[in-house]
Design a protein around this motif. Sequence first.
Motif, PDB file in Angstrom:
ATOM      1  N   VAL A 390      -6.514  -7.459   3.053  1.00 15.67           N
ATOM      2  CA  VAL A 390      -6.846  -6.116   3.051  1.00 15.67           C
ATOM      3  C   VAL A 390      -5.961  -5.141   3.730  1.00 15.67           C
ATOM      4  O   VAL A 390      -5.641  -4.081   3.295  1.00 15.67           O
ATOM      5  N   ARG A 391      -5.329  -5.742   4.691  1.00 13.86           N
ATOM      6  CA  ARG A 391      -4.195  -5.065   5.431  1.00 13.86           C
ATOM      7  C   ARG A 391      -2.977  -4.849   4.552  1.00 13.86           C
ATOM      8  O   ARG A 391      -2.460  -3.738   4.486  1.00 13.86           O
ATOM      9  N   ALA A 392      -2.554  -5.698   3.824  1.00 20.67           N
ATOM     10  CA  ALA A 392      -1.587  -5.836   2.689  1.00 20.67           C
ATOM     11  C   ALA A 392      -2.086  -4.596   1.719  1.00 20.67           C
ATOM     12  O   ALA A 392      -1.091  -3.870   1.203  1.00 20.67           O
ATOM     13  N   GLY A 393      -3.436  -4.754   1.190  1.00 24.39           N
ATOM     14  CA  GLY A 393      -3.552  -3.710   0.084  1.00 24.39           C
ATOM     15  C   GLY A 393      -3.677  -2.354   0.757  1.00 24.39           C
ATOM     16  O   GLY A 393      -3.308  -1.426   0.032  1.00 24.39           O
ATOM     17  N   LEU A 394      -3.884  -2.143   2.021  1.00 30.23           N
ATOM     18  CA  LEU A 394      -3.840  -0.775   2.540  1.00 30.23           C
ATOM     19  C   LEU A 394      -2.265  -0.497   2.725  1.00 30.23           C
ATOM     20  O   LEU A 394      -2.001   0.671   2.678  1.00 30.23           O
ATOM     21  N   ASN A 395      -1.509  -1.185   3.028  1.00 31.70           N
ATOM     22  CA  ASN A 395      -0.121  -0.963   3.202  1.00 31.70           C
ATOM     23  C   ASN A 395       0.441  -0.639   1.768  1.00 31.70           C
ATOM     24  O   ASN A 395       1.343   0.362   1.579  1.00 31.70           O
ATOM     25  N   ARG A 396       0.089  -1.234   0.843  1.00 34.05           N
ATOM     26  CA  ARG A 396       0.371  -0.696  -0.651  1.00 34.05           C
ATOM     27  C   ARG A 396      -0.175   0.447  -0.952  1.00 34.05           C
ATOM     28  O   ARG A 396       0.566   1.534  -1.587  1.00 34.05           O
ATOM     29  N   LEU A 397      -1.381   0.764  -0.631  1.00 35.58           N
ATOM     30  CA  LEU A 397      -2.100   2.013  -0.986  1.00 35.58           C
ATOM     31  C   LEU A 397      -1.351   3.521  -0.386  1.00 35.58           C
ATOM     32  O   LEU A 397      -1.437   4.350  -0.639  1.00 35.58           O
ATOM     33  N   LEU A 398      -1.214   2.997   0.996  1.00 30.91           N
ATOM     34  CA  LEU A 398      -0.628   4.218   1.771  1.00 30.91           C
ATOM     35  C   LEU A 398       0.858   4.093   2.283  1.00 30.91           C
ATOM     36  O   LEU A 398       1.008   5.038   2.902  1.00 30.91           O
ATOM     37  N   GLY A 399       1.486   3.127   1.714  1.00 35.57           N
ATOM     38  CA  GLY A 399       2.763   3.079   2.411  1.00 35.57           C
ATOM     39  C   GLY A 399       3.583   3.998   1.603  1.00 35.57           C
ATOM     40  O   GLY A 399       3.224   4.546   0.758  1.00 35.57           O
ATOM     41  N   PRO A 400       4.916   3.926   1.512  1.00 37.97           N
ATOM     42  CA  PRO A 400       6.052   4.789   1.124  1.00 37.97           C
ATOM     43  C   PRO A 400       5.678   4.558  -0.628  1.00 37.97           C
ATOM     44  O   PRO A 400       5.703   3.375  -1.196  1.00 37.97           O
ATOM     45  N   GLY A 401       5.567   5.960  -1.191  1.00 31.25           N
ATOM     46  CA  GLY A 401       5.419   5.544  -2.584  1.00 31.25           C
ATOM     47  C   GLY A 401       3.884   5.530  -3.165  1.00 31.25           C
ATOM     48  O   GLY A 401       3.551   5.408  -4.420  1.00 31.25           O
ATOM     49  N   GLY A 402       3.029   5.341  -1.948  1.00 32.81           N
ATOM     50  CA  GLY A 402       1.693   5.379  -2.390  1.00 32.81           C
ATOM     51  C   GLY A 402       0.817   6.525  -2.536  1.00 32.81           C
ATOM     52  O   GLY A 402       1.449   7.468  -2.944  1.00 32.81           O
TER      53      GLY A 402
END
Length: 928
Positions: A390-402
């Motif tokens: 879930v944390r990895a998914g949140l990083n993909r969702l809200l990280g650079p380019g998200g």
Amino acid sequence: MASLLLLDGNSLTYRAFFALPTDMATASGQVTNAVFGFTSMLVNLLRDHQPDHVVVAFDRPEPTFRHEQVPDYKAQREAAPDILRQQMGLVRQVLDALAIPIVELPGFEADDLIATIATAARDRGDDVLIVTGDRDTYQLVEDPHIRVLYNRRGVSDYALYDEAGIVERTGVTSVQYPQYAALRGDPSDNLAGVPGVGEKTAAKLITTYGGLDGIFEHLDELTPKLRANLVEHEAVARRNAEVMVLRRDAPVPVDAESMARGEVDLAEVQDLFNFLEFRTLYDRLLDALGAAEPSDSTPASGRILAATAEVITDLTAALSVLDGQAGGAADGPALALAATWQGVAGRTPMTGLAITEVAAVDEATRDGGGTDALAPIPFLAGGLLDEPDVRAGLNRLLGPGGRPFVTHQAKALLRSLATIGVDAHTLELDTEVAAYLIDPAQASYDLAGLLDRYGDLRLVVGEPSEAPVNEVPAATSGQLDFGDPTPSGASDAAASGMVGAARAAATARLAPLLGAALDAHGLGGLYRDVENPLVRVLARMEALGIGVDVEVLRDLQRRLSAEAIELEAAIQAAAGTPFKVNSTPQLRTILFDQLGLTPQKKTKTGYSTDAASLEKLKGQHPIIDLLLRYREVEKLRSTYGESLLAEVAADGRIHATFNQTVARTGRLSSDAPNLHNIPVRTEEGRQFRAAFVAAPGFELLVADYNQIELRVIAHLARDPGLIAAFTAGEDIHTSTAARVFGVMPEAVSSEQRAKAKMVSYGLAYGMEAYGLAQRLSMGVPEAQAILDAYFEAFPNVKAYMERTVEEARQRGYTETLMGRRRPIPELSSSNHRIRQAGERQAMNAGIQGLAADIFKVALVDIDAALEGAGVRSRLVLQVHDEVLLEVPPDEHDEMAERIPALMAGACDLLVPLEVHYAFGPSWAAAKS
């Protein structure tokens, strides 16, 4: 039958002033202790008694008929302190805003007006409650219609008297009270009584003989000494009896219509309370009036936004939601996020996270009944946030380019995400910060109020037929309050989901509205370039915290405690007797009765022992220096030693909260703990800084702007003298003193330099001659002469301040070079004192606002540079004009060059921005 509340305005305001500390003041410097105390009393009275009518009577300054009978009537009374007199107009302003009638009449005291109005109301059969701190009104008590609520002390200690209560309190009836008081005398009115006749003797004489006539007819029955005193002072007693009878025929309106209150304009009240910074008092007032709040937390009468939650506890379902949202285009509709916490937002574990698209809320299904119905909003229950996937998914969702996202109180969300390893980069709008930029004078920026104000919407959770979300019954909500940014008890997934969904829906609907409002007010650039990126900077600083050497703090705490004990013993030795040093009555007895020191100021309860009074007593007795030191040590021990230790987290660091939406000027502050208030100039303050240390393998870099407010003044005023001095790198205070006092720079004395420094910094806060006189312990004329000399030496500064006030008066707000606006409605007030305060705010806002903007730009630039360079150096703290970084040794030289350059380049002024910096293992070591 109606009920009438009659207040003695002068008496209650006077009691309030001496009950509350005089350091109660607004950010602009307006002292508010008296007006706050009076208003608090008034609110409580309205709440507790729910009167049909309220009238407040005031004394007038003109002599009354009593002065004609007794020339020295009240002659012993000292003039009211200036800071009390300055607040009387504010008290009247509060009453005007609340549509409460005021009565006053030259030649009559407030008590006479109260007596006249109370008598007329009694004759109509109305019930009257008189609220006062003056015992003369005891004579008016008459069952069942007139009672007295007597203020014994402070703002909440009252005694309610009916006829039986008067007899119990005084020993005489209310009708007999004037003659009883005539014998006893009234020192507060400078009316001497009969020597040897106190309250008990007076009561016994009156009850035995019925009154003065009976007493003087039976003198032979009294002891020789008492008889002699009565014979000698008969004229005084009879004169007192005439003077003390309250008039019931004052020519004031007494009909019921004149007592009627007008309709209260809550918006006007809110503006006034915002100016006075009575935030919690305003909520209490609404409760007392049974009124709905006009803006911040009142559900609108318009459409309903109905939100429900799809509570997700399954990992697969959660990942499906995250992957589905992450698959959306980065330039597509923004997401709306809303977290819930176990306790304080950002400082306690999250209990869940709601995620929806802004477009989904904009496209809510509308029915004919005024409801916008939303599809259930996904809510990831708290336990899922511990899952690595879930944390990895949140990083993909809200990280650079998200995906871009909007939220309310973004800093709290970003801090919490950072603590679980999620670094959110794509914040598009924080509705709290946006609302603050649009109107920095609001008392709060809660979601319910913003949704009402900007969207004409009220929110419900669950089905539209249920209660509004900020009125959800505790049984169904787990005591969650939508209007409260930190719901307690949010451990239940369903309850958390309910609140999370509501917040996400409200944020999604608000974001486009506030974004448009920012642009309409010319604030879009300031938000996007400064405030929005700053949210992430502050969140990362909070999550990282700053290292603390706990043993240094404990040792300092032990030393302060030991010194306090030693000082307490030394004080008692100097007094010659044991006593409670923290007891004001006991200390007063020691200083003025036993040691015979000269009192400096008298309060309602006796001679003052406050710090200002003790300072004036220095040199009269060794006990004074001991007392002053004891108070300083006790404050350091309790305020800083204990509070800092309590805030050290398990990681050995202090994680303060930085406030971005509090100061109207744009300045940052901190709490939990308040690191901005640690003393700077004292040795103990420096010792506290020694406890703030770098992490192992790092050193602290402390960089601060040198005299940034004065450089801003030089730029804004375009004053050639100041610009030349700063450009040449001269000591600005010496240069200023040389011009102000007409001497060569080398001839400037330390005293002259100190005075010039005080003037220069005082101007940044709109200080006038009175304030300068207080700070320099001199007369107002001398302080005015120094100010005049300053403005003669630097005429452009005077012109700038006058121009700033006039522009603000015309526009209704001030504006910094970077576009930060501060509305100042006080400039159009009909009240002279409020207008003056508004002028000081206008002078202050442009200077402090630009200084705040510069520092915020510097923080954003530093953080971006560090992240872009991929270095290990990191921001850990901001306090006033200082910034602290943890720097590894191998980056020492790079940071020594880069950080000051970034700070100096934050704004292009007509004078250079000078930055001082140093390295050290601790904050104190770097500062030394």
